[in-house]
Design an enzyme around this catalytic site. Structure first.
Site, PDB file in Angstrom:
ATOM      1  N   HIS A   4      37.927  50.467  38.239  1.00  0.00           N
ATOM      2  CA  HIS A   4      37.570  49.267  38.983  1.00  0.00           C
ATOM      3  C   HIS A   4      36.170  48.789  38.611  1.00  0.00           C
ATOM      4  O   HIS A   4      35.916  47.579  38.547  1.00  0.00           O
ATOM      5  CB  HIS A   4      37.665  49.534  40.486  1.00  0.00           C
ATOM      6  CG  HIS A   4      38.117  48.355  41.278  1.00  0.00           C
ATOM      7  ND1 HIS A   4      39.242  47.621  40.957  1.00  0.00           N
ATOM      8  CD2 HIS A   4      37.586  47.749  42.373  1.00  0.00           C
ATOM      9  CE1 HIS A   4      39.389  46.639  41.827  1.00  0.00           C
ATOM     10  NE2 HIS A   4      38.392  46.685  42.685  1.00  0.00           N
ATOM     11  N   ARG A  61      36.313  46.701  35.469  1.00  0.00           N
ATOM     12  CA  ARG A  61      36.781  45.339  35.754  1.00  0.00           C
ATOM     13  C   ARG A  61      35.670  44.526  36.426  1.00  0.00           C
ATOM     14  O   ARG A  61      35.451  43.347  36.101  1.00  0.00           O
ATOM     15  CB  ARG A  61      38.022  45.398  36.643  1.00  0.00           C
ATOM     16  CG  ARG A  61      38.495  44.040  37.169  1.00  0.00           C
ATOM     17  CD  ARG A  61      39.810  44.192  37.917  1.00  0.00           C
ATOM     18  NE  ARG A  61      40.009  43.117  38.868  1.00  0.00           N
ATOM     19  CZ  ARG A  61      40.461  41.904  38.552  1.00  0.00           C
ATOM     20  NH1 ARG A  61      40.719  41.599  37.300  1.00  0.00           N
ATOM     21  NH2 ARG A  61      40.632  40.985  39.481  1.00  0.00           N
ATOM     22  N   LYS A 104      48.534  40.709  40.406  1.00  0.00           N
ATOM     23  CA  LYS A 104      48.887  41.052  41.786  1.00  0.00           C
ATOM     24  C   LYS A 104      49.539  39.860  42.476  1.00  0.00           C
ATOM     25  O   LYS A 104      49.130  38.727  42.293  1.00  0.00           O
ATOM     26  CB  LYS A 104      47.615  41.437  42.556  1.00  0.00           C
ATOM     27  CG  LYS A 104      47.397  42.904  42.660  1.00  0.00           C
ATOM     28  CD  LYS A 104      46.362  43.341  43.661  1.00  0.00           C
ATOM     29  CE  LYS A 104      45.184  42.450  43.884  1.00  0.00           C
ATOM     30  NZ  LYS A 104      44.151  43.110  44.739  1.00  0.00           N
ATOM     31  N   TYR A 126      30.678  38.331  42.613  1.00  0.00           N
ATOM     32  CA  TYR A 126      30.045  38.709  41.347  1.00  0.00           C
ATOM     33  C   TYR A 126      28.726  37.990  41.115  1.00  0.00           C
ATOM     34  O   TYR A 126      28.016  38.301  40.160  1.00  0.00           O
ATOM     35  CB  TYR A 126      31.006  38.447  40.185  1.00  0.00           C
ATOM     36  CG  TYR A 126      32.257  39.278  40.295  1.00  0.00           C
ATOM     37  CD1 TYR A 126      32.221  40.657  40.125  1.00  0.00           C
ATOM     38  CD2 TYR A 126      33.487  38.702  40.622  1.00  0.00           C
ATOM     39  CE1 TYR A 126      33.355  41.428  40.256  1.00  0.00           C
ATOM     40  CE2 TYR A 126      34.626  39.465  40.761  1.00  0.00           C
ATOM     41  CZ  TYR A 126      34.553  40.832  40.578  1.00  0.00           C
ATOM     42  OH  TYR A 126      35.675  41.594  40.722  1.00  0.00           O
ATOM     43  N   ARG A 165      43.205  45.011  35.596  1.00  0.00           N
ATOM     44  CA  ARG A 165      43.339  46.069  36.589  1.00  0.00           C
ATOM     45  C   ARG A 165      44.100  47.217  35.936  1.00  0.00           C
ATOM     46  O   ARG A 165      44.858  47.007  34.980  1.00  0.00           O
ATOM     47  CB  ARG A 165      44.096  45.563  37.818  1.00  0.00           C
ATOM     48  CG  ARG A 165      43.421  44.395  38.547  1.00  0.00           C
ATOM     49  CD  ARG A 165      44.289  43.916  39.700  1.00  0.00           C
ATOM     50  NE  ARG A 165      43.654  42.842  40.465  1.00  0.00           N
ATOM     51  CZ  ARG A 165      43.855  41.541  40.236  1.00  0.00           C
ATOM     52  NH1 ARG A 165      44.701  41.157  39.265  1.00  0.00           N
ATOM     53  NH2 ARG A 165      43.244  40.625  40.963  1.00  0.00           N
ATOM     54  N   HIS A 221      41.892  35.664  40.349  1.00  0.00           N
ATOM     55  CA  HIS A 221      41.631  35.370  41.763  1.00  0.00           C
ATOM     56  C   HIS A 221      42.252  34.021  42.119  1.00  0.00           C
ATOM     57  O   HIS A 221      41.723  32.971  41.743  1.00  0.00           O
ATOM     58  CB  HIS A 221      40.117  35.321  42.031  1.00  0.00           C
ATOM     59  CG  HIS A 221      39.440  36.642  41.893  1.00  0.00           C
ATOM     60  ND1 HIS A 221      38.070  36.777  41.786  1.00  0.00           N
ATOM     61  CD2 HIS A 221      39.943  37.907  41.855  1.00  0.00           C
ATOM     62  CE1 HIS A 221      37.767  38.049  41.675  1.00  0.00           C
ATOM     63  NE2 HIS A 221      38.879  38.756  41.722  1.00  0.00           N
TER      64      HIS A 221
END
Length: 205
Positions: free
Chosen positions: A146, A149, A82, A187, A56, A172
């Site tokens: 973004h 990524r 994150k 994805y 990111r 994730h």
């Protein structure tokens, strides 16, 4: 002129689920050709970290030299993700080569992997502005930090990699720290290039 819409009660056909924006193989080639043409090793290292390691933009800017280990055939990029969900992404040969070339020309003492002309640390806005410049040069309208990524995630899935592996590489995770495969499933949604390849695969000519 009429008070009511006569087609109002008619149900609309279901809308297709929005898919994340990623770069097709042709768009990636055009984009990287443009970056290489500028002969800017820092820019190329930035693009590789997003496109081939899935960072990111804020992770990119916070990356320290001490977060990276590299050898001729392996290495690791330690990423503070994150929600304090950290991860390690092994850099592939493209990323290792780009970083090595960039580090060889660096003469500053900044602890950060990426610097700007005026600061020892690249800012998020600086990275975004750089990508916007390349978007204007290549005319790839959906090119963004973004999207780079997202391209990493989509390419991993397209290459046949396991969803759990992709979830871990993308960062994730659920609250309990396990890979969030449901989030990674986005994805697997095919883009137009994937659909074109699918119908071509059954062509007899």
């Amino acid at each position: 002129m009429i008070p009511d819409n006569p087609v109002g009660p008619i149900k609309k056909p279901p809308a297709a689920r929005r898919t994340p924006k990623w770069l097709t193989r042709n768009e990636q080639n055009a984009f990287l050709r443009e970056v290489r043409g500028q002969n800017n090793k820092r820019d190329y290292a930035i693009m590789m970290l997003m496109l081939r390691a899935g960072l990111r933009v804020h992770e990119l800017c916070e990356l320290l030299k001490s977060d990276i280990t590299m050898s001729a055939r392996a290495g690791g990029v330690y990423i503070r993700g994150k929600g304090d969900k950290d991860r390690v992404v092994p850099p592939n040969s493209e990323v290792r080569s780009a970083l090595q070339s960039y580090f060889e020309e660096r003469e500053d003492e900044s602890p950060y992997v990426l610097v700007s002309q005026r600061s020892k640390k690249l800012s998020v806005r600086g990275a975004q502005h750089m990508v916007e410049n390349y978007r204007n040069r290549t005319r790839i309208e959906h090119l963004s930090c973004h999207a780079l990524r997202h391209t990493f995630g989509h390419d991993l899935i397209s290459a046949g990699n396991d969803l759990q592996q992709v979830a871990m590489l993308m960062g994730h995770y659920k609250e309990d720290g396990t890979p969030n495969i449901q989030m990674t499933m986005i994805y697997t949604t095919p883009g137009i290039e994937d659909l074109t390849a699918a119908v071509e695969s059954i062509s007899w000519t």
